[in-house]
Design a protein around this motif. Structure first.
Motif, PDB file in Angstrom:
ATOM      1  N   UNK E 195       0.883  -1.155  -0.093  1.00 31.38           N
ATOM      2  CA  UNK E 195      -0.012  -0.023   0.029  1.00 31.38           C
ATOM      3  C   UNK E 195       0.842   1.133   0.025  1.00 31.38           C
ATOM      4  N   UNK E 196       2.223   1.110   0.216  1.00 31.57           N
ATOM      5  CA  UNK E 196       3.014   2.389   0.074  1.00 31.57           C
ATOM      6  C   UNK E 196       3.301   2.634  -1.185  1.00 31.57           C
ATOM      7  N   UNK E 197       3.061   3.841  -1.733  1.00 36.84           N
ATOM      8  CA  UNK E 197       3.309   4.369  -3.161  1.00 36.84           C
ATOM      9  C   UNK E 197       4.603   3.992  -3.761  1.00 36.84           C
ATOM     10  N   UNK E 198       4.900   3.616  -4.844  1.00 33.06           N
ATOM     11  CA  UNK E 198       6.059   3.556  -5.673  1.00 33.06           C
ATOM     12  C   UNK E 198       7.138   2.853  -5.208  1.00 33.06           C
ATOM     13  N   UNK E 199       6.945   1.730  -4.423  1.00 33.65           N
ATOM     14  CA  UNK E 199       7.906   0.668  -3.979  1.00 33.65           C
ATOM     15  C   UNK E 199       8.349  -0.124  -5.344  1.00 33.65           C
ATOM     16  N   UNK E 200       9.629  -0.551  -5.514  1.00 35.30           N
ATOM     17  CA  UNK E 200      10.053  -1.485  -6.521  1.00 35.30           C
ATOM     18  C   UNK E 200      10.748  -2.688  -5.950  1.00 35.30           C
ATOM     19  N   UNK E 201      10.505  -3.761  -6.638  1.00 36.46           N
ATOM     20  CA  UNK E 201      10.910  -5.096  -6.067  1.00 36.46           C
ATOM     21  C   UNK E 201      11.876  -5.849  -7.059  1.00 36.46           C
TER      22      UNK E 201
END
Lengths: 221, 221, 221, 221, 221, 221, 221, 221
Positions: E195-201
């Motif tokens: 739900x945190x915006x703009x994370x990348x994995x």
């Protein structure tokens, strides 16, 4: 609910199962010590009259158990230890397997079926990629009271067999194969999805389950 | 990398594909407006000489497109719109399907194959639960340069066909069935796990993919 | 259905397969004893004229078998044991692999293809993260009658190759990688989902399957 | 942890997010009534200075909200409603998409990126099956501070792009395709398994997530 | 596409990658012999000027390679062998890990990041079940140009971090845990669903991938 | 096993459940006709003394049932119809939800909990991406006898809550989100994998299950 | 958020957890060296007053740790090392297990529960295939404040127990079984899908998790 | 393989199936037009003597077909259209279902079983959460020649039944439930993993498959 059990501490031997189901409880070997198996087998032999079986038992443990509880016979191909095998009924089970790699599962199915009193014939290596190998055996299939049909990979064999005979076809998927076979999940799903009507399916590699399923059919004849 | 494309803004028509692959780019209908399809088809017709196809096109959109770009022929069973179908080659494709529910996929495979110049014969409803229906057609199969083999449910048909003929067998799983068929994933996995050697597999329901795969085989003869 | 088989008890050698498919039955090594392999190979050599192969055979077992059945040649990189390799046909197969870790699968594909009479060229380590390595070989690709395209991880290579050549592209996913590659399931699904038209796919790590698929294409030329 | 929030009963607007992250909270439209959106947007406009966005908003709801909260601009292709778009920074984002069906996701990525102050260029329909379409744009790619790379089906495009440029490549899988694409799970897994080093991935169809990821990179320059 | 590669037979060293990406090709150790690694490393050292790395290298193989190619430094915790580490840039990467079992992945991320010239700080064992451990480090986080956030089990840490800082947050799921963690698939999916915006994995356990992703962000500053 | 049931033909109302479990059987609405619901509710009201509930009931069906069985109260947000709500116990349940989209599940949990006699407080929209929203409510959490913690997407909230309070934390995953959330499977797996000790989990979207779990805890105080 | 932790470099011992949760942090053994465990245990013993536990600890490591930190007691069946066990509360936990193969998980649940001060009774081998074994123990069940219900295979036992008692039922799936049990995923899903109301579930094989869940219930009485 | 079929173009009616299997081919309704059904039914009625069935047929289509082919009886609850039902055999099938939502599957099983000549008794709503409802019917179960046992959710009912009776137990998973039931996959896997010996399983929701499986058992008595 008046029948009993025997509490061994580490296990409650279901001594009433023979009365309810026509077959004593069967002992699943993995995860049990030789001492535990000896205890449970002793309780089952004492409380029942029929055959007592331990499945999936490694040879070394089997030797210890057999030494402690006389009268047991071990079948290494089937990994099965048996006391008091049942006398044969007139119920013919044809155990059909698709490939040579399915042999251990077929061996378990056949050995358990014989131990619990069924009349067993085996047909090996009749996979669908050489369909004439199966079609040459339709007369054997026609004589079956039940067919146990064992296959890995794509699990197609039961669909063909199910279209050839009207008796029960018990499909056993095996974990034979690699990649897309997903350790037996693929033939399991394929057998459940079969276009042949009225097939029934047991767990992956469960030759034991198939044999007991056939026994359930035999006891109601 | 000197061949070109035409930039339409919303799409880059790959006008060099015919030169590279021997077949113009094929337009996948879903998700495109009639206007977009008209534009791409126009660019492809202008830049190539071979057949131009739109696949999975609903009838209403097809009517709009066909009105705007003359010469197109729509096949509702295959949901295919074709301009300039190729003249037939001497490459025989036998499209075999397991059940009547597989008909839409078989229709797409057959119609695309014809449109791109292959010689098509269809065998329908020859699923393995009545194996004699297939075995009665071995001569038709023997005449194939390639077999497209379509099946849902357990997807067993290609394994049997692959054991009967030496030509390429292109297996197409379909989403026919319910429950354990997992919308086509089960026959897909089964076909990939086949015990018949050298089968090849395309995506679920992709009659189109199978036909183009056959074309790739035909162009190298 | 008049062709035969030889019943060895533990196996039914499909001696009619060469007549039906143009290639004798191939023996899958895992799960078979050296004795069983010796028996099946003997039956296949006697009943057929073409090449006899055992795949995925460990070096130690291969030595036992080769000692018992003269004339066999073992390729340790491909884990393949071959008798009577076929004389080469004019059918060029280019075996393309994405990374150095895909080498064992590429070796199996190339060795099987050569043993069954195909003309093989190998292109190694041309993965898409350095796309110029592949683009420098377009002329080699253009000379192919079929491309076997091997990749693990994201399995993107066949999509690029499939857009460059019009001949058949047989995609082989490998179990190379970790985590999200899911032991080859990810490149398998990716190849089946390819945007390049007419790709065909075989099982994970099945260099053998790809080679036989190419053979099916060759026999119909 | 001294910054605040505004409790609206049905929601706690995170009014401190602009101070912590450099960007006000963004409102996710689905599952909220127009009244709820109006309330949250009002709170965010009052408590922050930067752009306020509502994503994935259907046109009808957008009209109601825009009428109640003046100054909003709706982009139907991106399904995005924006107040107070940020003035552009010198941070160039190239939004690359593989096929025309990926257009809605590309539109969301581009519109969100522009609304939060990034400098956006779009390259459409440069999928890997016609690799020359991408290779013709290497100079545009070379000018990027970050690339947002959008693809469905096999999701191969980011691997190729990641081998061409050294800047961040944010891969966005889309749910475009059928069958083995598993509604975007296949390109998601493929992108995570990429052989190109240092790719990063966001959720399926999340053009929004990719744009905010690029913003995080821009704010630290 | 004029830059080159060196064909070693078993591998094509991508000698142009440093020019294109700002970083030489990195060698993935598993599945390669010491001889192959020595060959590739030699080619990369000769053709590039920057750091040359071999990842996931076991200590024994590392010793053989380091003896043959002077100047390499081996880090056993990170299983990393490095020649010519880059001089540090002013780009601060904070490597945050949730539990002590995540240490090997954190070690790889930190060691690779340092070797390619990033400025690294580590925060260990700040998992969300004792959230005050993380909240006590907000100032360290505030100084980051990028955060690499490593967690197994439920993978919740990146969501919390992503709500505290505006810089890029690169989430790395680990295979730590048992049962429902599905060997890292659960935290992978959780991070993608954040739900945190703009994370990348990045891929499971890929400390390497996270470090190179940070490098991509650093080179565009 | 002397307690009874009432056989209605289409259903066997478990009239002994109140005596065994302290709560009458609850009627699950979907798949039942209004007539069937009326029959079962009647039987349950007659044979028990406690509250009778129908869950997941659409408004139209609720109106028909309420008209036929007087005394029922319908809560449209919770889709719950209740007769004879229990008088409140001194057992405080705090229902915490992560986002506004989780509201329907939170409403069901709260309404069921109140109807069966628990003392309910609600905390909404305290998701971990703005962790201060939760940390501002630690005193409310400290007063809980049990916390029902509802979250979709990555499902991280229960892990944080579980590290703040010593009382039972009942985690409820929701199907909120898209793509990698897999319709609630991702938060379900994440909650089961939590690093916070002693969390317990119920089925996706099962606000009802969580409320009854809390009741089980309350009855043993 | 004023309570503390102790930073050991490789770990941050959460020394405030006892104050917040009523139970000191528990150390998860796998992946930690004996030295690390000794350090963390020392910190926890110093900063707390309650019991300190290390779970899933192999016997050899346990011997090293116990030698270094006096007062620890090791339980090999439960693989648990305990210092300062809590004095018993009047909270009765009945640990019920379905089969003898579930014994290790039951041992962990019982040993942890006792170490943290709960009053434990065990019922073993009462699986549903011999339902009378369970029904003979209803009085024991009736005395429970909470039931921990452990089962592998189909995981049916908690559903039956949950229909017999009104107290909390904590279901623990185990990885016992083969094939379709999917290493515990099948009983996990089955327990979450239970028709018995208000069951709660913990991770596969997590006897530890179940015991702590019971502790959470006990502390609020 | 001398028995025949009738080629209708769109279908090959397997007219030899009655001779081979003792039961004419059964028509699966979905995906077929009324005209196609009429054609196939006509062919089957002409070529066989036994009952002809169409399954899963919507009421509207059934009316058209019944008007065209006299003598058919439609059962809307079972969605079954039947001509020439078989006269009853002395083979008792007890159809046991767990919940009221399983009614449609139970109706299909019972109606098909009756149409093909089996003697059917139904027991409804005897799910394991109120185990006394089942235990009150042991005498009915004891009279069964085969039990068809239908359950959704966790699918526990067949395990209990299988421990009570020795006759065949055919387990039918249903798609009843939500979330973790995975549309029937969870009870399917659970039934295959059952601890009760010798259960057999058919596809999700396949009341038809279970009835035909019982028929296969009946014909061999």
């Amino acid at each position: 609910m008046t029948d009993g059990f025997e509490d061994l501490g580490y296990a409650r031997a279901d001594t009433g199962r023979e009365r309810r189901l026509g077959l004593p409880e069967v002992v699943y070997g993995p995860g049990k010590t030789a001492e535990q198996i000896i205890g449970v087998v002793g309780a089952l032999l004492a409380a029942n009259e029929g055959p007592v079986l331990v499945t999936r038992l490694e040879e070394a443990t089997a030797a210890v158990v057999a030494a402690a509880v006389p009268g047991g016979e071990y079948d290494p191909a089937a990994r099965l230890l048996v006391w008091r095998p049942a006398s044969p009924r007139a119920f013919r089970v044809v155990v059909v397997s698709a490939g040579t790699s399915d042999a251990p599962v077929a061996a378990e199915a056949a050995a358990v079926a014989r131990a619990i009193g069924l009349d067993v014939i085996e047909l090996r290596d009749v996979g669908v990629a050489g369909i004439h190998r199966l079609l040459g055996e339709v007369e054997v299939l026609a004589g079956a009271d039940a067919v146990i049909c064992i296959a890995g990979m794509e699990g197609a064999l039961p669909s063909v067999v199910g279209g050839l005979v009207g008796c029960p076809v018990i499909a056993v998927p095996t974990s034979v194969g690699y990649g897309a076979t997903l350790e037996g999940v693929t033939p399991l799903l394929a057998m459940l999805s079969s276009c042949a009507p009225g097939l029934v399916v047991v767990n992956i590699d469960s030759g034991f389950g198939a044999a007991v399923a056939a026994h359930r059919m035999a006891v109601r004849r």
